[in-house]
Scaffold this motif. Structure first.
Motif, PDB file in Angstrom:
ATOM      1  N   MET A  96       0.822  -1.211   0.000  1.00  0.00           N
ATOM      2  CA  MET A  96       0.000   0.000   0.000  1.00  0.00           C
ATOM      3  C   MET A  96       0.856   1.262   0.000  1.00  0.00           C
ATOM      4  N   SER A  97       1.931   1.256   0.788  1.00  0.00           N
ATOM      5  CA  SER A  97       2.699   2.484   0.988  1.00  0.00           C
ATOM      6  C   SER A  97       3.775   2.703  -0.059  1.00  0.00           C
ATOM      7  N   ALA A 100       1.755   0.503  -4.523  1.00  0.00           N
ATOM      8  CA  ALA A 100       0.482   0.875  -5.138  1.00  0.00           C
ATOM      9  C   ALA A 100       0.448   2.354  -5.495  1.00  0.00           C
ATOM     10  N   ARG A 105      -4.040   2.799  -3.764  1.00  0.00           N
ATOM     11  CA  ARG A 105      -3.730   2.937  -2.348  1.00  0.00           C
ATOM     12  C   ARG A 105      -4.980   3.332  -1.555  1.00  0.00           C
ATOM     13  N   ARG A 106      -5.742   4.274  -2.086  1.00  0.00           N
ATOM     14  CA  ARG A 106      -6.979   4.682  -1.407  1.00  0.00           C
ATOM     15  C   ARG A 106      -7.975   3.536  -1.357  1.00  0.00           C
ATOM     16  N   TYR A 173       1.328   0.647   8.185  1.00  0.00           N
ATOM     17  CA  TYR A 173       1.193   1.510   6.995  1.00  0.00           C
ATOM     18  C   TYR A 173       1.644   2.932   7.305  1.00  0.00           C
ATOM     19  N   GLU A 177       4.781   4.840   5.615  1.00  0.00           N
ATOM     20  CA  GLU A 177       4.559   6.105   4.919  1.00  0.00           C
ATOM     21  C   GLU A 177       5.604   7.138   5.311  1.00  0.00           C
TER      22      GLU A 177
END
Length: 282
Positions: A96-97, A100, A105-106, A173, A177
């Motif tokens: 995700m971080s 994507a 990601r959203r 996550y 980030e």
């Protein structure tokens, strides 16, 4: 407003006064009442609580084999759930971080949060249906020639791991980030392979995030009793002992003594984590 601007301590006291009062009275006061109640006894004939200071409830906990077994089983289940969630959450959060795109990601973030919108009981009973005879899990095991695990500790661990997974994904996550992409690029430029970058760069940097997630999953699993009653079969955890003594047995002092075990375990866990230095970076 100008008076408050010139007096930062007064402004801080007004800002934090109500929350700290709530913490001191409602939370710490409730814990104090719990420990005090654990030192009382129940009259075996009348069922009334006798305010006689004694350690009999704790002596029962440490001398009766079944309660020691339940305590160790509860801690073991909580640790296993935490490890499973960490292993599942890390690749999800990493993708995700760092992999994507913004749109995906959203979407994944919403997908992770979506189970939290459903009722706890709905999710627990959904897993009960899957572990029941003829359910999805049972049919999958039978399709490969294996016996279905049915209700029991395995079903309890799987259900709890599913329930608390978002609480592990989100801190990891957030930690990833904050990890600069330049560190990953520097590792690649210096010839670091993917596994080396993962082991020497990423994992050490997200230890605080893992600690934060483990606090949620471990503590929530320690105190859970509903999922155990739904999918645990005949197995018991500490939460079930508390529930049974508050309800059927109506032995509040002993229930309070049992409830102190998760509190003490969490205090010990937080103290151990603090010694590693991870808490300072949360």
């Amino acid at each position: 407003m100008s008076t408050l601007h010139r007096r930062p301590r007064t402004r801080l006291a007004l800002l934090l006064g109500a929350p700290m009062l709530w913490l001191g009275v409602a939370y710490l006061g409730a814990l104090a009442a719990l420990f005090i109640t654990a030192l009382w006894t129940q009259n075996g004939f009348t069922g009334l609580i006798e305010r006689n200071w004694t350690l009999d409830n704790f002596r029962t906990l440490f001398t009766v084999d079944v309660y020691r077994t339940i305590a160790l089983r509860t801690i073991g289940v909580a640790l296993l759930v935490t490890v499973i969630d960490a292993l599942v959450a890390f690749p999800i959060a990493l993708y995700m971080s760092k992999v994507a795109g913004p749109g995906l990601r959203r979407f994944l973030l919403v997908a992770v949060l979506m189970p939290l919108w459903a009722s706890y009981l709905v999710k627990a009973y959904a897993w009960r249906g899957m572990f029941s005879e003829g359910g999805l899990v049972s049919s999958a095991f039978e399709a490969v020639g294996l016996k279905s695990p049915g209700y029991g500790l395995a079903a309890t661990v799987v259900t709890l791991a599913y329930l608390w997974l978002p609480y592990m994904v989100l801190p990891i996550y957030a930690g990833l980030e904050r990890l600069p992409d330049s560190l990953l690029e520097a590792s690649a430029d210096l010839g670091g392979r993917t596994t080396q970058t993962l082991r020497r760069v990423i994992l050490p940097m997200i230890v605080p995030a893992l600690v934060a997630g483990s606090i949620f999953t471990f503590s929530l699993s320690l105190g859970d009793y509903i999922a155990v009653r739904i999918v645990g079969g005949t197995n018991q955890l500490l939460g079930n002992v508390v529930y049974d003594n508050v309800g059927a047995a109506n032995n509040l002092p002993f229930a309070a003594a049992v409830a102190t075990i998760p509190v003490i375990v969490m205090v010990g866990y937080l103290a151990a984590v603090r010694r590693t230095g991870a808490m300072e970076s949360l």
